[in-house]
Design a protein around this motif. Sequence first.
Motif, PDB file in Angstrom:
ATOM      1  N   ASP A  61       9.004  -7.998  -4.806  1.00 11.62           N
ATOM      2  CA  ASP A  61       9.994  -7.676  -3.783  1.00 11.62           C
ATOM      3  C   ASP A  61      10.821  -6.507  -4.300  1.00 11.62           C
ATOM      4  OD1 ASP A  61      12.457  -7.587  -2.265  1.00 11.62           O
ATOM      5  OD2 ASP A  61      12.025  -9.595  -1.526  1.00 11.62           O
ATOM      6  N   GLU A  94       6.720   7.275  -3.016  1.00  9.82           N
ATOM      7  CA  GLU A  94       6.184   6.333  -2.050  1.00  9.82           C
ATOM      8  C   GLU A  94       4.871   6.860  -1.477  1.00  9.82           C
ATOM      9  OE1 GLU A  94       9.569   6.137   0.553  1.00  9.82           O
ATOM     10  OE2 GLU A  94      10.312   4.313  -0.414  1.00  9.82           O
ATOM     11  N   THR A 102       0.394   2.851   0.346  1.00  8.96           N
ATOM     12  CA  THR A 102       0.111   1.469  -0.056  1.00  8.96           C
ATOM     13  C   THR A 102       1.059   0.915  -1.117  1.00  8.96           C
ATOM     14  OG1 THR A 102      -1.495   2.251  -1.711  1.00  8.96           O
ATOM     15  CG2 THR A 102      -2.331   1.718   0.505  1.00  8.96           C
ATOM     16  N   PHE A 103       1.792   1.770  -1.804  1.00  8.11           N
ATOM     17  CA  PHE A 103       2.679   1.295  -2.861  1.00  8.11           C
ATOM     18  C   PHE A 103       3.808   2.287  -3.078  1.00  8.11           C
ATOM     19  CE2 PHE A 103      -0.214   4.100  -5.054  1.00  8.11           C
ATOM     20  CZ  PHE A 103       0.556   4.711  -6.022  1.00  8.11           C
ATOM     21  N   TYR A 107       5.832  -1.466  -6.682  1.00  3.60           N
ATOM     22  CA  TYR A 107       5.776  -2.427  -5.584  1.00  3.60           C
ATOM     23  C   TYR A 107       4.594  -2.090  -4.698  1.00  3.60           C
ATOM     24  CZ  TYR A 107       6.958  -4.611  -1.112  1.00  3.60           C
ATOM     25  OH  TYR A 107       6.915  -5.319   0.052  1.00  3.60           O
ATOM     26  N   ASN A 108       3.669  -3.031  -4.533  1.00  2.00           N
ATOM     27  CA  ASN A 108       2.534  -2.873  -3.631  1.00  2.00           C
ATOM     28  C   ASN A 108       2.848  -3.533  -2.291  1.00  2.00           C
ATOM     29  OD1 ASN A 108       0.258  -1.572  -5.254  1.00  2.00           O
ATOM     30  ND2 ASN A 108       0.890  -3.222  -6.622  1.00  2.00           N
ATOM     31  N   TYR A 109       2.539  -2.833  -1.204  1.00  2.00           N
ATOM     32  CA  TYR A 109       2.953  -3.270   0.122  1.00  2.00           C
ATOM     33  C   TYR A 109       2.156  -4.461   0.664  1.00  2.00           C
ATOM     34  CZ  TYR A 109       5.029   1.440   0.236  1.00  2.00           C
ATOM     35  OH  TYR A 109       5.738   2.589  -0.038  1.00  2.00           O
ATOM     36  N   ASP A 110       1.054  -4.829   0.007  1.00  2.00           N
ATOM     37  CA  ASP A 110       0.167  -5.835   0.580  1.00  2.00           C
ATOM     38  C   ASP A 110       0.596  -7.275   0.295  1.00  2.00           C
ATOM     39  OD1 ASP A 110      -0.415  -5.953  -2.104  1.00  2.00           O
ATOM     40  OD2 ASP A 110      -2.475  -5.247  -1.921  1.00  2.00           O
TER      41      ASP A 110
END
Length: 264
Positions: free
Chosen positions: A144, A165, A168-169, A190-193
């Motif tokens: 998070d 940014e 995907t991350f 931070y990975n968005y998935d």
Amino acid sequence: MDGTVDHTMIRVSDLEESLEWYQTHLAYEEKDRFEGDGFTIVYLGPEEMHEDGALLELTHNEGEDIEIGDAWGHIAVRVPDGELEEHYEQLMDQGVEDYRDPESCDGRYAFIKDPDGHEIEIVKRDPDEGALWSLDHTMIRVEDADEALGFWTRKFEYDEVKRWESDTFANYFVEPSDAAPAAMSVELTYNYDGRSYTQENGWGHLCVRVDDLEEDWEQLQVREAPDYRDPESNDNMYAFTKDPDGHEIELLERDPEADSLFPF
């Protein structure tokens, strides 16, 4: 609170092999060593280290097999701007494994691995920002981004100094206010998935310098930092908290006049 990152600790399976690797390929020298009951800790760094530069701590526990979890990312080391390819080729000539060369990274950086598989990024920096091969940042993965950034900015009074940014991350770089150019920063990835990560024993901790261990620990408690290992449980030599993802953070009151780098 001082806030300077003092060292990054990783665990290694064969101490002598790891020492030879870092001393041969990154020209690190042994700064100090502590022999405990069943374990050994060694501090390493470039010969000409800035006083605000971060050390690399290698910890070896007898009989322990090392696993690298994906919560742990990498350390990054500096080479002068314009010399990335030259230094990477020198490492290849020395027999270092070809992991991610500069060309595959658009000439912006490169990656190698140490004997245990710890990833080491090579980044280009101005020579005034630290000695050759000095630690530039440590990357850890977080689940998070808002929570992780809030932890470092509120608990430790760090500033977000850079972000990158993609689709995907995202990478967020944080460090203390008015940090010296030679100081190490922390990279939060931070990975968005929505993936989760595993904490394995290969990754140890970050260590942050404090001005007064007892007072700064109490302030962290006011700010609701996790009470993981308080100063009293460590004979008032150091303490540990954890970030929201379980990454351990040591608090250490560094005495520059001490004979040893260890508080023991």
